[in-house]
Design a protein around this motif. Structure first.
Motif, short mmCIF file in Angstrom:
data_model
loop_
_atom_site.label_atom_id
_atom_site.label_comp_id
_atom_site.label_asym_id
_atom_site.label_seq_id
_atom_site.Cartn_x
_atom_site.Cartn_y
_atom_site.Cartn_z
N THR A 193 47.04 18.70 46.58
CA THR A 193 47.66 18.76 45.32
C THR A 193 46.56 19.17 44.06
N ASP A 194 45.25 18.88 44.70
CA ASP A 194 44.12 19.30 43.64
C ASP A 194 43.80 20.69 43.65
N ALA A 195 44.59 21.48 44.46
CA ALA A 195 44.57 23.29 44.23
C ALA A 195 45.50 23.49 43.48
N ALA A 196 46.49 22.74 42.89
CA ALA A 196 47.71 23.22 42.14
C ALA A 196 47.17 23.98 40.94
N PRO A 197 46.33 23.57 40.01
CA PRO A 197 45.94 24.06 38.75
C PRO A 197 45.22 25.57 39.06
N ALA A 198 44.56 25.62 40.26
CA ALA A 198 43.83 26.85 40.64
C ALA A 198 45.28 28.05 40.85
N VAL A 199 46.30 27.63 41.40
CA VAL A 199 47.25 28.35 41.67
C VAL A 199 47.96 28.98 40.49
N LEU A 200 48.24 28.04 39.36
CA LEU A 200 48.78 28.54 38.09
C LEU A 200 47.71 29.52 37.46
N PHE A 201 46.47 29.16 37.58
CA PHE A 201 45.63 29.92 36.93
C PHE A 201 45.66 31.31 37.27
N SER A 202 45.63 31.42 38.61
CA SER A 202 45.51 32.62 39.20
C SER A 202 46.79 33.43 38.90
N VAL A 203 48.10 32.95 38.93
CA VAL A 203 49.46 33.62 38.51
C VAL A 203 49.21 34.05 36.93
N LEU A 204 48.69 33.18 36.03
CA LEU A 204 48.63 33.65 34.78
C LEU A 204 47.69 35.15 34.63
N LEU A 205 46.55 34.88 35.53
CA LEU A 205 45.49 35.99 35.36
C LEU A 205 46.30 37.26 35.98
N ILE A 206 47.11 37.11 37.22
CA ILE A 206 47.78 38.34 37.33
C ILE A 206 48.58 38.81 36.46
N GLY A 207 49.46 38.19 35.89
CA GLY A 207 50.35 38.50 34.75
C GLY A 207 49.51 39.18 33.75
N MET A 208 48.74 38.55 33.22
CA MET A 208 47.93 39.11 32.03
C MET A 208 47.18 40.54 32.40
N CYS A 209 46.75 40.84 33.46
CA CYS A 209 46.34 42.01 33.85
C CYS A 209 47.39 43.06 34.08
N LEU A 210 48.26 42.74 34.90
CA LEU A 210 49.30 43.65 35.02
C LEU A 210 49.89 44.12 33.66
N GLY A 211 50.21 43.09 32.95
CA GLY A 211 50.83 43.59 31.65
C GLY A 211 49.95 44.55 30.67
N PHE A 212 48.60 44.38 30.82
CA PHE A 212 47.60 45.04 30.21
C PHE A 212 47.54 46.43 30.66
N LEU A 213 47.23 46.59 31.95
CA LEU A 213 47.17 47.72 32.84
C LEU A 213 48.03 48.85 32.46
N ALA A 214 49.22 48.64 32.18
CA ALA A 214 50.20 49.65 31.67
C ALA A 214 49.65 50.51 30.76
N HIS A 215 49.04 49.65 29.67
CA HIS A 215 48.24 50.58 28.48
C HIS A 215 46.78 51.02 28.81
N ASN A 216 46.25 50.48 29.97
CA ASN A 216 44.65 50.70 29.87
C ASN A 216 44.27 51.58 31.18
N MET A 217 45.49 52.05 31.70
CA MET A 217 45.03 53.04 32.87
C MET A 217 44.66 54.36 32.13
N HIS A 218 43.83 55.21 32.94
CA HIS A 218 43.15 56.46 32.39
C HIS A 218 44.43 57.23 32.19
N PRO A 219 44.55 58.22 30.95
CA PRO A 219 43.77 57.75 29.94
C PRO A 219 44.15 56.67 29.20
N ALA A 220 43.37 55.77 28.74
CA ALA A 220 43.63 54.39 28.17
C ALA A 220 44.14 54.89 26.63
N ARG A 221 45.17 53.83 26.37
CA ARG A 221 45.59 54.06 25.08
C ARG A 221 44.94 52.85 23.97
#
Length: 448
Positions: A193-221
């Motif tokens: 169960t001590d690994a549960a926070p790391a799982v949640l943090f990883s999911v949040l990171l993936i979501g933040m990156c995917l949402g931003f990459l739609a505007h940041n891929m070349h040529p970035a806006r």
């Protein structure tokens, strides 16, 4: 898994929807520094993309707190509160740097303060897992120093690779995906169960990156700026700290029944021993090379230059998008290869597969002039640069010898292409080809 997918979708959606308004705000606020000598983009581009990413982080945490299974992470520890505190400080420091600029030493001090706040709230290394020995306890002072160093190194590693459109966000997303697979297996595969926070943090990171990459891929806006890159690095470090020092190797040994299997299962932890640096080995190598290079030249380790790995890829002839994809490939190869080695009982198959992929990567790396072309059946669905060009008709070959107005061509001028528009066609070309000259988009004399 459904709850994690919901959190990922909400985080990505909020980040994506906020990025547009944040871009307008950055333009209005003047967070568009002029193009510097070490930049690869040609036009001033707004920064402050970290504001949208921080909004997505808060939205994802709010959604997770209302779900049945994930809400236990909030009640069983202080990791979420510590994450928000450290990320908030790091985000505010990055916003100030994106708008007005912050001295390198002041920025380093702010990073250490953010790391110290998280350590004070409980996100710290308590033990170091050593297979066969068990958890080796460290003193509070040692744990604090190790944790602060981990945060500072990871933050600057991510910040150093933020030099091409979509590079930092994509590589952190790849690292977070690999770390999610590893920590999810520890939690649900071995009921740790001590690994549960790391799982949640990883999911949040993936979501933040995917949402931003739609505007940041070349040529970035818009660029994420330091407000985004430093926050991503901090979150990746927190995910590593929340697992390192809390996973007892003896628990996995009791599940697997052998020390050898435990060694394979704990590869991402005990090889670096401090944190699973393998998921971000490429940015870390770039960081170390930059520090050595600048120190050897008598410069500050924080002095900016144009000699990072991604800059070198551009110098040898790779295009912007191709350089980013190459960095993605090597990051995924290292990160997912490490996770795959920790899953299998024998590493021979994994090693052979990685060796084959490394060979493919080296071939692509050493052929910068090669450009893949899509099959003709799918050319309508791919970008124009991946489409096969049609043979150049003879009318164009004749026209290349002539100037656009019928005179002699300038030897220093670049050769015309089929897409070039010649407003006036020479009479010799008209006599030889007649109205067929209009088939390639040229306009003869006297025609509207």
């Amino acid at each position: 898994m459904r709850e994690y997918l919901l959190v990922l979708f909400c985080t990505a959606a909020v980040t994506y929807l906020l990025t547009g308004p944040v871009r307008k705000f950055a333009i209005a606020a003047g967070a568009m520094p002029p193009v510097r000598a070490r930049d690869v983009h040609r036009e001033p581009t707004p920064r402050l993309g970290g504001i949208a990413m921080f909004g997505g982080l808060c939205a994802g945490i709010l959604v997770a707190s209302q779900l049945d299974n994930l809400s236990k992470v909030f009640s069983q520890g202080t990791d979420i509160r510590a994450l928000l505190s450290g990320a908030g400080i790091m985000w505010l420091l990055g916003v100030l740097d994106d708008k007005w600029g912050v001295d390198a030493l002041v920025k380093l001090g702010g990073q250490m303060i953010a790391a110290g706040v998280m350590v004070w709230q409980g996100v710290t290394v308590i033990t170091l897992p050593v297979p066969g020995v068990g958890p080796v306890a460290v003193s509070p002072t040692q744990g604090m120093v190790i944790s602060v160093v981990m945060v500072v190194v990871m933050v600057n590693a991510v910040n150093f690779i933020d030099g091409l459109d979509g590079l930092a966000g994509g590589m952190v997303c790849i690292a977070a995906m690999a770390f999610f697979l590893y920590s999810y297996r520890l939690w649900y595969g071995y009921t740790i169960t001590d690994a549960a926070p790391a799982v949640l943090f990883s999911v949040l990171l993936i979501g933040m990156c995917l949402g931003f990459l739609a505007h940041n891929m070349h040529p970035a806006r818009i660029f994420m700026g330091d407000s985004g890159s430093m926050m991503l690095g901090l979150m990746l470090a927190v995910a590593a700290i929340s697992i390192t020092g809390r996973v007892d190797p003896d628990l996995i040994t009791s599940e697997l029944g052998s020390q050898t299997a435990t060694v394979h299962a704990l590869v991402p932890i005990y090889i670096p021993l401090l944190l699973p640096l393998t998921v971000i080995a490429l940015p870390l190598a770039d960081l170390l090379l930059a520090v050595v290079r600048r120190t050897w030249a008598g410069q500050s380790p924080f002095a900016a230059d144009k000699r990072h790995l991604h800059h070198r890829l551009l110098q040898v002839g790779h295009s912007h998008s191709r350089a980013v994809l190459i960095m993605y490939f090597w990051a995924a190869l290292i990160a997912f290869g490490t996770v795959a080695f920790s899953v299998t009982n024998t590493g021979r198959t994994v090693v052979l597969t990685l060796a084959g992929l490394c060979l493919v990567g080296l071939v692509v790396l050493l052929t910068p002039r090669f450009r893949p072309r899509a099959p003709r059946a799918v050319q309508a669905f791919v970008p124009p640069r991946y489409r096969r060009r049609r043979p150049v008709p003879e009318v164009v070959r004749v026209a290349e010898k002539l100037s656009p107005v019928g005179g002699d061509a300038d030897p220093a001028a670049p050769a015309p292409t089929p897409e070039d528009d010649f407003p006036v066609m020479d009479e010799e070309v008209l006599r030889r080809f007649g109205d067929g000259a209009t088939a390639v988009g040229h306009r003869p004399r006297g025609r509207g």
